[in-house]
Design a protein around this motif. Structure first.
Motif, short mmCIF file in Angstrom:
data_model
loop_
_atom_site.label_atom_id
_atom_site.label_comp_id
_atom_site.label_asym_id
_atom_site.label_seq_id
_atom_site.Cartn_x
_atom_site.Cartn_y
_atom_site.Cartn_z
N LEU A 31 49.42 -1.64 -17.18
CA LEU A 31 48.05 -2.08 -16.96
C LEU A 31 47.43 -2.57 -18.27
O LEU A 31 47.73 -2.07 -19.35
CB LEU A 31 47.20 -0.93 -16.43
CG LEU A 31 47.49 -0.47 -14.99
CD1 LEU A 31 46.67 0.77 -14.68
CD2 LEU A 31 47.17 -1.58 -14.00
N ASN A 32 46.54 -3.58 -18.13
CA ASN A 32 45.85 -4.11 -19.29
C ASN A 32 44.51 -4.68 -18.84
O ASN A 32 44.47 -5.59 -18.00
CB ASN A 32 46.68 -5.19 -19.97
CG ASN A 32 46.16 -5.55 -21.35
OD1 ASN A 32 44.97 -5.75 -21.55
ND2 ASN A 32 47.07 -5.64 -22.31
N ASN A 33 43.42 -4.14 -19.37
CA ASN A 33 42.11 -4.71 -19.08
C ASN A 33 41.45 -5.27 -20.33
O ASN A 33 40.25 -5.56 -20.34
CB ASN A 33 41.18 -3.68 -18.41
CG ASN A 33 40.87 -2.50 -19.32
OD1 ASN A 33 41.30 -2.45 -20.47
ND2 ASN A 33 40.12 -1.54 -18.79
N ARG A 34 42.22 -5.41 -21.40
CA ARG A 34 41.72 -6.03 -22.62
C ARG A 34 41.93 -7.54 -22.62
O ARG A 34 41.09 -8.28 -23.15
CB ARG A 34 42.41 -5.42 -23.86
CG ARG A 34 42.01 -3.98 -24.17
CD ARG A 34 42.72 -3.50 -25.41
NE ARG A 34 42.34 -2.15 -25.80
CZ ARG A 34 41.35 -1.85 -26.64
NH1 ARG A 34 40.63 -2.82 -27.18
NH2 ARG A 34 41.08 -0.58 -26.94
N PRO B 163 42.13 -12.56 -17.69
CA PRO B 163 43.04 -12.73 -16.54
C PRO B 163 44.03 -13.88 -16.71
O PRO B 163 45.12 -13.85 -16.15
CB PRO B 163 42.08 -12.98 -15.38
CG PRO B 163 40.80 -12.31 -15.78
CD PRO B 163 40.72 -12.50 -17.27
N MET C 259 47.59 -12.85 -18.82
CA MET C 259 48.33 -11.65 -18.44
C MET C 259 49.85 -11.82 -18.56
O MET C 259 50.58 -10.86 -18.64
CB MET C 259 47.96 -11.22 -17.02
CG MET C 259 46.48 -10.95 -16.82
SD MET C 259 45.86 -9.63 -17.89
CE MET C 259 46.39 -8.19 -16.99
N TRP D 281 51.41 -8.35 -17.53
CA TRP D 281 50.56 -7.18 -17.40
C TRP D 281 49.91 -7.18 -16.03
O TRP D 281 49.74 -8.23 -15.41
CB TRP D 281 49.45 -7.19 -18.47
CG TRP D 281 49.93 -7.02 -19.87
CD1 TRP D 281 50.17 -8.00 -20.78
CD2 TRP D 281 50.20 -5.78 -20.53
NE1 TRP D 281 50.58 -7.46 -21.98
CE2 TRP D 281 50.60 -6.10 -21.85
CE3 TRP D 281 50.14 -4.45 -20.15
CZ2 TRP D 281 50.94 -5.14 -22.78
CZ3 TRP D 281 50.46 -3.49 -21.08
CH2 TRP D 281 50.87 -3.82 -22.38
N ARG E 142 46.46 -6.26 -13.93
CA ARG E 142 45.03 -5.99 -14.10
C ARG E 142 44.62 -4.75 -13.31
O ARG E 142 43.84 -3.91 -13.78
CB ARG E 142 44.22 -7.19 -13.62
CG ARG E 142 42.75 -7.12 -13.95
CD ARG E 142 42.52 -7.44 -15.39
NE ARG E 142 41.11 -7.45 -15.77
CZ ARG E 142 40.66 -7.75 -16.98
NH1 ARG E 142 41.52 -8.05 -17.93
NH2 ARG E 142 39.38 -7.74 -17.25
N VAL E 143 45.14 -4.63 -12.10
CA VAL E 143 44.83 -3.51 -11.21
C VAL E 143 46.11 -3.09 -10.51
O VAL E 143 46.92 -3.93 -10.12
CB VAL E 143 43.76 -3.89 -10.17
CG1 VAL E 143 43.50 -2.73 -9.21
CG2 VAL E 143 42.46 -4.33 -10.83
N THR F 136 47.05 -0.10 -7.48
CA THR F 136 46.55 0.97 -6.64
C THR F 136 47.68 1.56 -5.82
O THR F 136 48.42 0.83 -5.16
CB THR F 136 45.44 0.45 -5.70
OG1 THR F 136 44.41 -0.15 -6.49
CG2 THR F 136 44.86 1.57 -4.86
N GLN G 185 47.79 4.21 -24.65
CA GLN G 185 47.01 3.28 -23.84
C GLN G 185 46.01 2.47 -24.65
O GLN G 185 45.39 1.54 -24.13
CB GLN G 185 46.26 4.05 -22.75
CG GLN G 185 47.17 4.73 -21.74
CD GLN G 185 46.39 5.57 -20.74
OE1 GLN G 185 45.56 6.38 -21.13
NE2 GLN G 185 46.65 5.37 -19.47
N LEU H 197 44.18 -0.80 -22.88
CA LEU H 197 43.11 -0.42 -21.96
C LEU H 197 41.84 -0.03 -22.70
O LEU H 197 41.88 0.61 -23.75
CB LEU H 197 43.56 0.76 -21.08
CG LEU H 197 44.70 0.48 -20.09
CD1 LEU H 197 45.12 1.78 -19.40
CD2 LEU H 197 44.28 -0.55 -19.07
#
Length: 383
Positions: free
Chosen positions: A13-16, A19, A22, A34, A36-37, A39, A348, A352
């Protein structure tokens, strides 16, 4: 049932990253991506995704503070501390009415599991609740001068109680000044109490026979719990160098070695700048997470703490992997991986960003040949 699918090489995961950035090129020129989400999926060590297996509820109720090792499991269920059989999951109430406060647990070398919720401190032997030490005499016996054959001088006496949880801390000393031919009458002595006394103008308290002190006979063992205090309850527990460690607010208290329920309250403590939320001991040192994360090598009372991270840990977020001798908790920048020697990493942090949180929960899970650390963060305290 889980199912594994291949969707290319995944990095996690990567939110840095934005989009549109990635996908990256690895040093071997292969393309990786990477997420983004993600689940209800797990990532394998080979970069595959597995759908997370389903689950069925085993027991209903409001649970928190789940703790387990290979022998026992405990949790707070609807305000009661319950013992959970590790194989059958059968539950037995061990301590009723502990409330909603988060409970910390640690197993000590005496084989018992010690617990505290900040207001109470106890220990557990399976589903049997025990006190950490025998309560000191209350009320304390009263001493008065009387006739006898003691030499003149100043005498001091103190009292302890002996029970199934060991010998209690002593009462405060009482002193009596006697002339020639005096003695000491003791009122209120109950079965199970021990009496310790000095000689004339003496300072060492030795056991004497129960009853009035009328002639010199202080030849028994010295009082080993003299002027000790009961360990206070706290929010985090650990065992290190033969002592029970209890974090209460910003103070770290240490028990007497192998007398886990007793401490020198006037000197066996260490203050920290902020509230202590996590304690983790290894053979060669101790982590204390307060305003920062500190590593203490050797004797905590004679060693200066070393800062290893500039922030502390989320309450309730500690988990350990005994086989790997590794601990995990959560800080401002995600999961912290800690090992002996003061070695910590924050894997992380590069990928993140995390919002502020007030608590956490961490689980080391091993199944299907894969080991994962599952972490949850709470922006409001669920308790």
């Amino acid at each position: 049932m889980s199912r594994t699918v291949t969707i290319g090489t995944l990095l996690g995961l990567n939110n840095r990253l934005a989009p549109t950035r990635m996908e990256v090129t690895l040093p071997n020129r292969a393309t990786a991506a990477w997420l983004r989400v993600a689940t209800n999926v797990d990532m394998t060590a080979d970069g595959f995704l597995c759908s997370r297996g389903g689950f069925a509820r085993s027991a209903a109720g409001g649970y928190h503070s789940l703790w387990a090792d290979a022998q026992d499991a405990y949790a707070v269920r609807d305000g009661d501390l319950v013992h959970i059989h590790v194989r059958t999951l059968a539950q037995t109430v061990a301590v009723p009415g502990v409330g909603r406060a988060r409970v910390s647990f640690v197993r000590l070398p005496d084989g018992m599991v010690y617990w505290s919720n900040g207001e109470r401190l106890g220990r557990l032997q399976g589903a049997l609740a025990r006190e950490v030490t025998t309560a000191a005499p209350n009320p304390v016996p009263v001493v008065d001068p009387t006739a006898g054959s003691l030499p003149p001088g100043r005498y001091q006496l103190c009292f302890t109680a002996l029970g199934p949880d060991g010998e209690s801390a002593s009462s405060e000393p009482q002193d009596v000044v006697l002339p020639q031919g005096g003695g000491i009458a003791i009122h209120g002595l109950k079965p199970g109490m021990l009496v310790y006394a000095t000689g004339p103008d003496g300072e060492v308290f030795n056991e004497i026979a129960p009853g009035d002190y009328l002639s010199l006979g202080n030849t028994g063992a010295a009082c080993s719990t003299f002027m000790l205090s009961a360990m206070p309850p706290g929010r985090a527990l650990a065992h290190y160098l033969g002592s029970l460690l209890v974090a209460r607010g910003r103070f770290l208290y240490l028990s007497e070695p192998y007398r886990y329920g007793l401490t020198h309250a006037s000197r066996a403590f260490i203050p920290f700048p902020g509230e202590i939320t996590v304690l983790q001991a290894f053979d060669d040192g101790l982590y204390v997470c307060a305003d920062k994360t500190y590593w203490i090598a050797g004797d905590p009372l004679n060693t200066s703490p070393v800062v290893v991270l500039p922030y502390g840990a989320l309450p309730g977020s500690l988990a350990t992997d005994p086989r790997e001798k590794t601990a995990y908790w959560q800080g401002e920048q995600g999961v912290v991986v800690a090992r002996s020697g003061g070695a910590v990493s924050v894997p992380q942090d590069d990928a993140l960003l995390f919002a502020a949180a007030v608590g956490g929960a961490t689980l080391v899970r091993e199944q299907g040949g894969e080991k994962h650390v599952i972490a949850a963060r709470f922006d409001i305290d669920p308790l």
